[in-house]
Design an enzyme around this catalytic site. Structure first.
Site, mmCIF file in Angstrom:
data_model
loop_
_atom_site.group_PDB
_atom_site.id
_atom_site.type_symbol
_atom_site.label_atom_id
_atom_site.label_comp_id
_atom_site.label_asym_id
_atom_site.label_seq_id
_atom_site.Cartn_x
_atom_site.Cartn_y
_atom_site.Cartn_z
ATOM 1 N NE ARG A 83 -70.580 25.663 -22.159
ATOM 2 C CZ ARG A 83 -70.920 26.512 -21.195
ATOM 3 N NH1 ARG A 83 -70.782 26.166 -19.939
ATOM 4 N NH2 ARG A 83 -71.365 27.705 -21.489
ATOM 5 C CB SER A 84 -68.671 20.747 -27.908
ATOM 6 O OG SER A 84 -68.314 19.603 -27.168
ATOM 7 N N GLY A 85 -70.661 20.504 -25.451
ATOM 8 C CA GLY A 85 -71.935 20.018 -24.919
ATOM 9 C C GLY A 85 -72.127 20.267 -23.439
ATOM 10 C CB SER A 93 -65.290 21.825 -21.413
ATOM 11 O OG SER A 93 -66.565 21.634 -20.808
ATOM 12 N N GLY A 155 -67.819 17.578 -30.246
ATOM 13 C CA GLY A 155 -66.422 17.991 -30.128
ATOM 14 C C GLY A 155 -65.683 17.265 -29.029
ATOM 15 C CE1 TYR A 163 -69.453 3.078 -23.399
ATOM 16 C CE2 TYR A 163 -67.971 4.893 -22.924
ATOM 17 C CZ TYR A 163 -69.002 4.064 -22.541
ATOM 18 O OH TYR A 163 -69.598 4.230 -21.330
ATOM 19 C CE1 TYR A 444 -68.128 8.410 -19.421
ATOM 20 C CE2 TYR A 444 -67.194 6.258 -18.944
ATOM 21 C CZ TYR A 444 -68.164 7.036 -19.531
ATOM 22 O OH TYR A 444 -69.195 6.435 -20.224
#
Length: 503
Positions: A83-85, A93, A155, A163, A444
């Site tokens: 997990r990054s965010g 994640s 990440g 995008y 997504y």
């Protein structure tokens, strides 16, 4: 200490093995599962009493902490989630149906901006907001073409493409990655040269959680004017919104690269409204005559515009008092019950669809909490070959559709009603979007498209059901890279790239 969701598992001594491994280095944090709900989960569907919890959460401070976690997890036969965010739209994640270890990169978020060389190194645990803030505090004339949600983790964002308002000018975030450090399934730290071009290609758009753990990314910064123009115009059905949306399809992807503007459609009181908003890399006196020539029907005026810096255009609605320090707040985003789906459009959708199908859905009770966003393509996206990175949605796409449904936390909320709403909406759009495959954006995540076998062994044919939708013909190369770099399929989840060796 026994996890509440799982019965005690004989591999749970991993917690102590990891702690012992860390004790030889500096102090990292290995939290038991009861700290799970305090970490950065954004989607309440995966923050319930019945949500499977990790056996341990590792928040590394050094690369060696990740290496130790990988080796210990392999020894004890446990999965790893990275997990990054915390924005993964299907929770992949940070949630698993089998015993797992969560590696949370929250402490690995340093950012080093080199204005003279127009590059930056950013660690995977940093957020988009933190990256933008650090760039902007050093220069007003450089930016990075990433997304607009400030709490998204770098990440995951770069792993899936990424995008934003600059992608028609400069391509995706992943298109502007020029180096990286990744830890593979054997615990080796590899840069672009040592990992080779195949793996470097795969990590820039092939989706997170399949090939290794990316420590940091070297990114190319892009030039922007010191003053740009932001604009927003809202129209209701009674103000010809339907006709404007239909006309937008013919215009937005053909505009100059310097101009990006999307449409957000939602319910407002007893009607449906469409908000046309965007950013122009220039001054308002240049934008107005351009719009009068290319999309006069919108009626854009100077009163609808604001001239300011690129970062304030992106966030002035979120931070109206220009408090850009808010970009450093990792928990600023609201937590909601949430579902997202995506489509790509290659031919204009008939006006009757906007006039009949869309209002019908938004007039349902659940439609009050839904929205549709139309994101224009064209520009630089038409010029980058679809094989340059795993992200294949390039030339031939007019725009992307984003379907969302979200509710704030509420007692006894039956979210299945809202899931049904978005799935029916998506199904009714089938005739009007891309086909064979019906394409989707990997960032997504949508498990409705298909999943790997729960056994962890998935054939190419089985994974192709969802893989071709995200990656088209690039999926085959991703499987080849996965088979070479992670033949035993250590890094896996419900939509990870499969290894043919493990099969």
């Amino acid at each position: 200490m026994k996890p509440s969701h799982y019965n005690y598992h004989p591999t749970f001594p991993l917690v102590f093995a990891i702690l012992l491994a860390f004790s030889a280095a500096s102090t990292a944090v290995a939290q038991p599962h009861d700290q799970f709900l305090q970490s950065s989960i954004r989607i309440l569907r995966f923050d319930t009493e019945t949500t499977p919890k990790p056996l341990v959460i590792v928040t590394p401070l050094l690369a060696s902490h990740i290496q130790a976690t990988i080796l210990c997890s392999k020894r004890h036969g446990l999965q790893i989630r990275i997990r990054s965010g915390g924005h993964d739209s299907e929770g992949l994640s940070y949630v698993s149906q089998v015993p797992f270890v969560l590696v949370d990169l929250v402490n690995l978020r340093s950012i080093d901006v080199d204005v003279e060389s127009r590059v930056a190194w950013v660690q995977s645990g940093a957020t988009v907001g933190e990256l933008y803030y650090r760039i902007y505090e050093k220069t007003r004339t450089l930016a990075f073409p990433a997304g607009s949600c400030p709490t998204i983790g770098i990440g995951g964002h770069l792993s899936g493409g990424g995008y934003g308002v600059f992608h028609r000018k400069y391509g995706l975030a992943a298109d502007n990655v020029i180096d990286a450090h990744v830890i593979d399934a054997n615990g080796r730290i590899l840069d672009r040269k040592s990992m080779g071009e195949d793996l470097f290609w795969a990590i820039r758009g092939g989706g997170g959680g399949s090939f290794g753990i990316v420590l940091d990314w070297k990114i190319k910064l892009v030039p922007v004017p010191p003053t740009v123009t932001g604009f927003s115009v809202t129209k209701t059905l009674e103000q010809n919104a339907t006709q404007l949306i239909h006309q937008w399809q013919y215009v937005a992807h053909r505009l100059p690269k310097d101009l990006f503007f999307l449409v957000t459609i939602s319910r407002a009181n007893e009607t449906v409204q469409a908000t046309f908003s965007g950013l122009y890399l220039g001054l308002v006196d240049e934008l107005i005559p351009l719009m009068e020539t290319r999309f006069q029907e919108l009626g854009l005026t100077k009163q609808d515009c604001i001239e300011t810096s690129w970062i304030l255009v992106m966030y002035m609605s979120q931070f109206p008092n220009n408090t850009l320090e808010s970009l450093l707040n990792r928990t600023a985003a609201n937590k909601t019950w949430f579902k997202i789906k995506s489509d790509y459009v290659k031919e204009p959708i008939p006006e009757s669809v906007f006039a009949e199908i869309w209002p019908r859905y938004f007039n349902e009770d659940e439609g009050r909490y839904g929205s549709i966003v139309l994101v224009p393509y064209g520009g630089e996206m038409d010029e980058i070959p679809e094989t340059q990175t795993p992200f294949p949605h390039r030339a031939g796409n007019m725009y992307k559709i984003i379907y969302t449904i979200g509710r704030e936390e509420e007692e006894n909320l039956d979210f299945q009603r809202y899931l049904s709403w978005i799935r029916r909406f998506y199904e009714d759009m089938t005739p009007y979007v891309s086909k064979s495959p019906r394409e989707a954006y990997v960032n997504y995540r949508d498990l409705d498209l298909g999943m790997n076998n729960g056994s962890g062994i998935t054939s190419y044919a089985e994974a192709s059901i969802w893989g071709l939708k995200y990656f088209k013909n690039n999926f085959r190369r991703l499987v080849q890279v996965k088979t070479l770099v992670d033949p035993q399929n250590f890094f896996k989840h419900e939509q990870s790239i499969p290894s043919l060796s493990s099969w």
